[in-house]
Design a protein around this motif. Structure first.
Motif, PDB file in Angstrom:
ATOM      1  N   THR A 199       0.841  -1.186   0.000  1.00  0.00           N
ATOM      2  CA  THR A 199       0.000   0.000   0.000  1.00  0.00           C
ATOM      3  C   THR A 199       0.882   1.244   0.000  1.00  0.00           C
ATOM      4  O   THR A 199       1.741   1.401   0.873  1.00  0.00           O
ATOM      5  N   LEU A 200       0.656   2.114  -0.989  1.00  0.00           N
ATOM      6  CA  LEU A 200       1.370   3.375  -1.101  1.00  0.00           C
ATOM      7  C   LEU A 200       0.388   4.518  -0.863  1.00  0.00           C
ATOM      8  O   LEU A 200      -0.815   4.367  -1.055  1.00  0.00           O
ATOM      9  N   PRO A 201       0.875   5.689  -0.457  1.00  0.00           N
ATOM     10  CA  PRO A 201      -0.026   6.830  -0.266  1.00  0.00           C
ATOM     11  C   PRO A 201      -0.471   7.398  -1.604  1.00  0.00           C
ATOM     12  O   PRO A 201       0.187   7.199  -2.634  1.00  0.00           O
ATOM     13  N   PHE A 202      -1.590   8.123  -1.597  1.00  0.00           N
ATOM     14  CA  PHE A 202      -2.025   8.766  -2.841  1.00  0.00           C
ATOM     15  C   PHE A 202      -1.001   9.810  -3.279  1.00  0.00           C
ATOM     16  O   PHE A 202      -0.633   9.894  -4.440  1.00  0.00           O
ATOM     17  N   GLY A 203      -0.551  10.641  -2.345  1.00  0.00           N
ATOM     18  CA  GLY A 203       0.477  11.643  -2.631  1.00  0.00           C
ATOM     19  C   GLY A 203       1.749  11.303  -1.876  1.00  0.00           C
ATOM     20  O   GLY A 203       1.921  10.201  -1.365  1.00  0.00           O
ATOM     21  N   GLY A 204       2.661  12.245  -1.814  1.00  0.00           N
ATOM     22  CA  GLY A 204       3.895  12.035  -1.062  1.00  0.00           C
ATOM     23  C   GLY A 204       4.926  11.202  -1.778  1.00  0.00           C
ATOM     24  O   GLY A 204       5.871  10.703  -1.162  1.00  0.00           O
ATOM     25  N   ILE A 205       4.780  11.020  -3.107  1.00  0.00           N
ATOM     26  CA  ILE A 205       5.741  10.262  -3.893  1.00  0.00           C
ATOM     27  C   ILE A 205       6.612  11.259  -4.655  1.00  0.00           C
ATOM     28  O   ILE A 205       6.106  12.048  -5.455  1.00  0.00           O
ATOM     29  N   ALA A 206       7.915  11.246  -4.384  1.00  0.00           N
ATOM     30  CA  ALA A 206       8.849  12.187  -4.998  1.00  0.00           C
ATOM     31  C   ALA A 206       9.609  11.498  -6.114  1.00  0.00           C
ATOM     32  O   ALA A 206      10.332  10.530  -5.874  1.00  0.00           O
ATOM     33  N   ALA A 207       9.443  11.976  -7.341  1.00  0.00           N
ATOM     34  CA  ALA A 207      10.125  11.375  -8.485  1.00  0.00           C
ATOM     35  C   ALA A 207      10.853  12.444  -9.282  1.00  0.00           C
ATOM     36  O   ALA A 207      10.472  13.626  -9.273  1.00  0.00           O
ATOM     37  N   ARG A 208      11.910  12.016  -9.978  1.00  0.00           N
ATOM     38  CA  ARG A 208      12.640  12.898 -10.884  1.00  0.00           C
ATOM     39  C   ARG A 208      12.820  12.197 -12.223  1.00  0.00           C
ATOM     40  O   ARG A 208      13.146  11.010 -12.272  1.00  0.00           O
ATOM     41  N   ALA A 209      12.611  12.950 -13.291  1.00  0.00           N
ATOM     42  CA  ALA A 209      12.877  12.436 -14.628  1.00  0.00           C
ATOM     43  C   ALA A 209      14.377  12.275 -14.807  1.00  0.00           C
ATOM     44  O   ALA A 209      15.178  12.785 -14.013  1.00  0.00           O
ATOM     45  N   GLU A 210      14.783  11.563 -15.869  1.00  0.00           N
ATOM     46  CA  GLU A 210      16.208  11.321 -16.065  1.00  0.00           C
ATOM     47  C   GLU A 210      16.989  12.610 -16.294  1.00  0.00           C
ATOM     48  O   GLU A 210      18.194  12.649 -16.101  1.00  0.00           O
ATOM     49  N   ALA A 211      16.296  13.688 -16.715  1.00  0.00           N
ATOM     50  CA  ALA A 211      16.957  14.985 -16.855  1.00  0.00           C
ATOM     51  C   ALA A 211      17.108  15.694 -15.511  1.00  0.00           C
ATOM     52  O   ALA A 211      17.714  16.763 -15.436  1.00  0.00           O
TER      53      ALA A 211
END
Length: 573
Positions: free
Chosen positions: A110-122
């Protein structure tokens, strides 16, 4: 493994020597009334074919499901932050707990709806949302009996599970479960020592992530003189004796190594954290190193620890895609694979590193320790010419490859393959790819996306390894199944342009698909493994008004209109 083979954890003594159990469905496995309940250590991994620099998400719950009903309950006492992209080729221990004996055949994260930090390869931030925790079947049911200590691997597949949604990405955390084999690589994890036996080179520690005070379980670790052992001052320790002299109960350590069947990690490196003064750790690829070898540009991948300190500083810089790091003769450098000491002269653009900071302020930022994942750099791009096979090919690097972002490369590169050996496909269970004797009989095709491991040379890239990213069809319609030949025909609007097969497959197209790995035929929302005969039956007997759809990954072939699939997921729609 020498002393490791002689060590028997107290749990296994109580279990009269019963060791790790793998797949197979038989029995419910009580294991005897006088044995302790089984212990499960759960590791998380990610299929490597994804296109993000980092994706850090809290895991809020982890539940194992029993065949016939019932579950383990949530095995996590606290949320666990994990960078899923960083788990390529490695496994991270995220929980250890006792569970009721029985046959387990599914799991849910189970993951939260928000709070996910991602970065593109750039290097730029990407919005990712998620919800819920869908139940996913294991590849095979796993029987767990009293007295056993079992290692379970849950593998995510970000390529499939990340979809576009409202200008951002949406993640549905589906897993495949496997019994983790002895010798599997374990990603770096943080732990707090609870007991040590210096004479055997062994300590026990609670799994306690950085920035957390809650233990996720306990694990045994063995260290040897050939391992990379680092003290709190960042200096190399010359022996296991010196390591244990510096170690004490309550010490925080960072460990990486391999999982062993007896239920513990055989370390390849161990670093004492307590007393180091380190407040922030950031991982990412190197974009540049200045000619005087005193400053490097680091692309910000993920903040491994100290986010409360690092985030305000990065915000004051405008949340940049990259930061400048200052180093000098007092900065320590280490190589993670294979474990060894290193120096600033070993820094290369494209290497992924872990930078550790005692203070995180000023510009450029002062870095105190740098761990280099491996000496070779990774180059990512698309094959644009195969005429030189088997000895060479030409690759055009992606616009967000560090060598392009760092302005070192602006055109196609010649790749020397003389030291590569066998190319690999980034898919579980797929066989090695064939270099061939010429471009006419090679599995390497123009249009395939590849990652090349190697070093820059004046003529281009001297490669030591080559990995092919699988092509993917996400929404094909099955039009025919030949179970005897292990093929099916599929009509689709064309491969995803970001996941090409290579070769001359047209778009739109009907192709014949050779299923070279039938064990990875999975049907339904819970990914139930089936055979080719089962696929033929599913094709001939769809629910009213629906048809059999295929999501598959693989490579193109020298024959137009023919693909090879190594991972096929089937759904009705």
């Amino acid at each position: 493994m020498d002393r490791a083979r002689l060590f028997v954890p107290s749990l296994l003594l109580l279990a009269s020597g019963v060791a790790c159990s793998g797949g197979g469905g038989g029995g419910g496995g009580g294991g005897g009334p006088n044995l302790p309940p089984p212990t499960v250590t759960v590791f998380l991994s990610d299929s490597p074919a994804d296109d993000l620099l980092s994706l850090v998400t809290p895991i809020e719950a982890l539940v194992l499901w029993r065949q016939g009903g019932g579950d383990s309950g949530n095995l996590l006492e606290t949320t666990v932050p994990v960078d899923l992209v960083a788990l390529r080729d490695t496994n991270l221990p995220i929980a250890q707990a006792t569970v009721p004996p029985g046959i387990y055949n599914a799991a849910s994260l189970t993951l939260p709806f928000g709070g996910i930090a991602a970065r593109a390869e750039a290097g730029f931030p990407v919005t990712v949302n998620s919800f819920g925790g869908p139940v996913s079947n294991f590849f095979e049911p796993i029987s767990i009996a009293n007295g056993q200590e079992v290692a379970l691997q849950l593998e995510l597949d970000l390529t499939r599970q990340l979809t576009s949604s409202g200008g951002g990405l949406f993640l549905v955390p589906r897993t495949l479960g496997f019994a983790l084999p002895a010798g599997a690589r374990v990603a770096e994890f943080d732990a707090v020592v609870t007991a040590e036996t210096a004479s055997q080179g062994i300590f026990r520690a609670d799994l306690v992530p950085q920035d957390s005070g809650t233990a996720l379980g306990s694990i045994q670790v063995e260290v040897e003189g050939t391992d990379l052992l680092v003290g709190a001052d960042g200096q190399l320790l010359p022996s296991t004796g010196a390591f244990f002299s510096a170690l004490s109960v309550g010490s925080r350590v960072a460990v990486r190594g391999t999982w062993q069947a007896a239920g513990f990690v055989d370390a390849t490196s161990a670093r004492i954290e307590t007393g180091s003064g380190v407040t922030v750790e950031i991982t990412g690829p190197i974009l540049a190193v200045d000619p005087f070898n005193t400053i490097l540009a680091l692309q910000v991948g993920s903040i491994e620890s100290g986010a409360a300190i690092a985030d305000p500083v990065l915000d004051s810089f405008g949340n940049p895609a990259a930061i400048l790091l200052d180093f000098d003769a007092s900065t320590t450098f280490f190589l993670e694979d294979p474990p060894a000491t290193a120096s600033s002269l070993d820094l290369r653009v494209g290497q992924r590193v872990r930078a550790r900071f005692v203070t995180f302020a000023g510009f450029p930022l002062r870095v105190d320790s740098v761990s280099i994942e491996r000496l070779e750099a990774d180059f990512e791009g698309t094959i644009t010419d195969t005429a030189g096979l088997p000895s060479s090919l030409v690759v055009t690097l992606d616009a967000d490859d560090p060598h392009v972002l760092g302005l070192l490369v602006s055109g196609p590169l010649q790749v020397d393959l003389s030291a590569v050996g066998t190319p690999t496909l980034l898919l579980r269970g797929s066989p090695p790819l064939n270099l061939g004797t010429s471009s006419a009989d090679s599995d390497l095709l123009v249009g395939q996306r590849v990652t090349i491991r190697g070093v820059s040379v004046p003529a281009g890239i001297a490669a030591t390894g080559l990995e092919v990213h699988p092509g993917r069809v996400a929404t094909g319609t099955v039009t025919f199944v030949n179970a005897g030949a292990e093929t099916f025909d599929c009509m689709f609007a064309g491969p995803d342009p970001t996941d090409p097969f290579g070769g001359t497959t047209a778009s739109p197209s009907t192709v014949q698909v050779q299923t070279s790995s039938p064990a990875f035929l999975l049907l339904g929302t819970n990914d139930t493994p089936i055979t080719m005969a089962g696929m033929a039956s599913a094709f001939l007997n769809p629910p009213p008004g629906q048809s059999l759809r295929a999501d598959f990954q693989g490579v193109g072939s020298q024959t137009a209109g023919t693909l090879r699939a190594f991972d096929v997921r089937l759904r009705y729609q």
